[in-house]
Structures are given as structure tokens and as C-alpha cells.
Design a protein around this motif. Structure first.
Motif, PDB file in Angstrom:
ATOM      1  N   MET A 137       0.851  -1.190   0.000  1.00  0.00           N
ATOM      2  CA  MET A 137       0.000   0.000   0.000  1.00  0.00           C
ATOM      3  C   MET A 137       0.881   1.232   0.000  1.00  0.00           C
ATOM      4  O   MET A 137       2.044   1.183   0.382  1.00  0.00           O
ATOM      5  CB  MET A 137      -0.946   0.003   1.203  1.00  0.00           C
ATOM      6  N   THR A 138       0.309   2.326  -0.462  1.00  0.00           N
ATOM      7  CA  THR A 138       1.000   3.601  -0.400  1.00  0.00           C
ATOM      8  C   THR A 138       0.616   4.263   0.914  1.00  0.00           C
ATOM      9  O   THR A 138      -0.572   4.445   1.194  1.00  0.00           O
ATOM     10  CB  THR A 138       0.610   4.505  -1.583  1.00  0.00           C
TER      11      THR A 138
ATOM     12  N   THR B 255      -3.366   3.893   0.714  1.00  0.00           N
ATOM     13  CA  THR B 255      -4.103   3.582  -0.498  1.00  0.00           C
ATOM     14  C   THR B 255      -3.678   2.207  -0.993  1.00  0.00           C
ATOM     15  O   THR B 255      -2.489   1.948  -1.162  1.00  0.00           O
ATOM     16  CB  THR B 255      -3.836   4.629  -1.602  1.00  0.00           C
TER      17      THR B 255
ATOM     18  N   TRP C 213      -4.273  -0.520  -4.159  1.00  0.00           N
ATOM     19  CA  TRP C 213      -4.743  -0.551  -5.542  1.00  0.00           C
ATOM     20  C   TRP C 213      -4.569  -1.970  -6.069  1.00  0.00           C
ATOM     21  O   TRP C 213      -3.453  -2.480  -6.144  1.00  0.00           O
ATOM     22  CB  TRP C 213      -3.980   0.440  -6.395  1.00  0.00           C
TER      23      TRP C 213
ATOM     24  N   SER D  14      -9.898  -0.241  -5.289  1.00  0.00           N
ATOM     25  CA  SER D  14      -9.000   0.557  -4.479  1.00  0.00           C
ATOM     26  C   SER D  14      -9.652   0.786  -3.120  1.00  0.00           C
ATOM     27  O   SER D  14     -10.873   0.891  -3.026  1.00  0.00           O
ATOM     28  CB  SER D  14      -8.729   1.904  -5.160  1.00  0.00           C
TER      29      SER D  14
ATOM     30  N   ARG E  32      -9.079   3.386   0.226  1.00  0.00           N
ATOM     31  CA  ARG E  32      -8.369   4.518   0.831  1.00  0.00           C
ATOM     32  C   ARG E  32      -8.761   4.594   2.296  1.00  0.00           C
ATOM     33  O   ARG E  32      -9.943   4.527   2.626  1.00  0.00           O
ATOM     34  CB  ARG E  32      -8.734   5.826   0.129  1.00  0.00           C
TER      35      ARG E  32
ATOM     36  N   SER F  65      -7.855   6.777   5.978  1.00  0.00           N
ATOM     37  CA  SER F  65      -7.164   7.911   6.596  1.00  0.00           C
ATOM     38  C   SER F  65      -7.589   8.048   8.047  1.00  0.00           C
ATOM     39  O   SER F  65      -8.700   7.694   8.420  1.00  0.00           O
ATOM     40  CB  SER F  65      -7.450   9.217   5.830  1.00  0.00           C
TER      41      SER F  65
END
Length: 174
Positions: A48-49, A97, A99, A106, A108, A110
Motif C-alpha cells: 500500500m502507499t 491507499t 490498488w 481501491s 483509501r 485515513s
């Protein structure tokens, strides 16, 4: 650039429609999606980013491996002395994130970041290979959890009629 416009987009195959069930726990949905990515042969589906905030207030992103997910949050690890470690110490917030291109999916996430217990951190470090542990200074390893305040599940569609399910505020199970 003309070259970029000529590249194919959304070339995967969604496994089905995204159904919004407000009663569904987002951890269970994430786990189902991760397992679907594994079953579909997505390379490194746990990659993941991770985006953090620098001293200058500018976002900073890099790719990491998810170590686990449960009702306490999404776990990841690194050294406290790293750039991301220093950023998290100063601003304990982040975004992740995921993908999974073949599935056009995807996720996300936070929220705020907390440190795991010293015991969990030690166990995570011990689970790494000897080569991976070799360059970690004594007491420098950290296991963190991103405690979601917002999770977005995104299902892409080749007709561009993408679907989203958004959950705000993490609901803990008893």
C-alpha cells in the motif's frame, strides 16, 4: 502527453457490483477484498502507499507492506529514525491507499496513527528475516496502527460509472 492518452485504463475485470451495506463492518469488507485480491493472484496485495505529513505540511508518500488489520486499525512498521517515523512523531496522521488493478478496486484509509505495544513491536521485528533485522538499531523499530476515521471502498467500472462505499468514524466492536 499524447503517449499517456494512448495507454489503456481500467483494463481489469471487476468481480461484481459493490453493494453498500451500512451494517457491514469495514474491517470485514476490507478483509474480503484483500482475500479476493489474493485469490485473483494480484501481486503483493498487501502493498500500500502510505502518505504522511512533512514538517513543511506537504504530503509525503511511499510504498509499504500492511502487517495486519483488525478492529484496532491497519498495522505497518518501520524505524522511528526514518523520515516517515519522524513525520509520524511530529504529526501522527496518515493515509493509506491500496490498488488492486486486476480487480479495478481501491481502498483509501485515513486517520490518526498510534504506536503498538512494545511487545507487539518486538514480535513484529522478530518475525523479520535476519537480513532485514541487521540494519535496525536497538530500540528503533516501530509498529504503528492507522486508526481509520474514513475508509473508502472504490470499485472501478470500464464504463466509468464507478461505485464508492464510504465509512466515516471507526466503529469498534465490543
Amino acid at each position: 502527453m499524447e503517449m499517456l492518452r494512448s495507454l489503456p485504463t481500467l483494463s481489469g475485470h471487476p468481480p461484481g457490483e459493490l453493494v453498500d451495506d451500512p451494517a457491514r463492518d469495514p474491517v470485514d469488507l476490507f478483509t474480503d477484498w484483500l482475500e479476493a485480491a489474493i485469490d485473483a493472484g494480484v501481486p503483493e496485495p498487501h502493498a500500500m502507499t502510505l502518505s504522511t505529513v512533512g514538517e513543511d505540511g506537504v504530503p509525503d508518500a511511499r510504498v509499504l507492506i500492511l502487517k495486519g488489520v483488525d478492529t484496532r486499525g491497519f498495522a505497518f512498521a518501520s524505524t522511528a529514525s526514518s523520515r516517515k517515523g519522524r513525520q509520524l512523531a511530529a504529526h501522527p496522521v496518515a493515509a493509506m491507499t491500496f490498488w488492486w488493478q486486476p480487480l479495478l478496486r481501491s481502498v483509501r484509509v485515513s486517520g490518526h496513527v498510534t504506536e503498538a505495544s512494545p511487545e507487539e513491536t518486538a514480535a513484529d521485528l522478530a518475525a523479520r528475516s535476519a537480513e532485514a533485522r541487521a540494519d535496525v538499531a536497538e530500540g528503533d523499530w516501530r509498529l504503528w496502527r492507522l486508526v481509520p476515521e474514513r475508509i473508502e471502498f472504490w470499485q472501478g467500472s470500464t464504463d466509468r460509472r464507478h461505485q464508492r462505499v464510504i465509512r466515516e468514524r471507526w466503529r469498534r466492536r465490543p
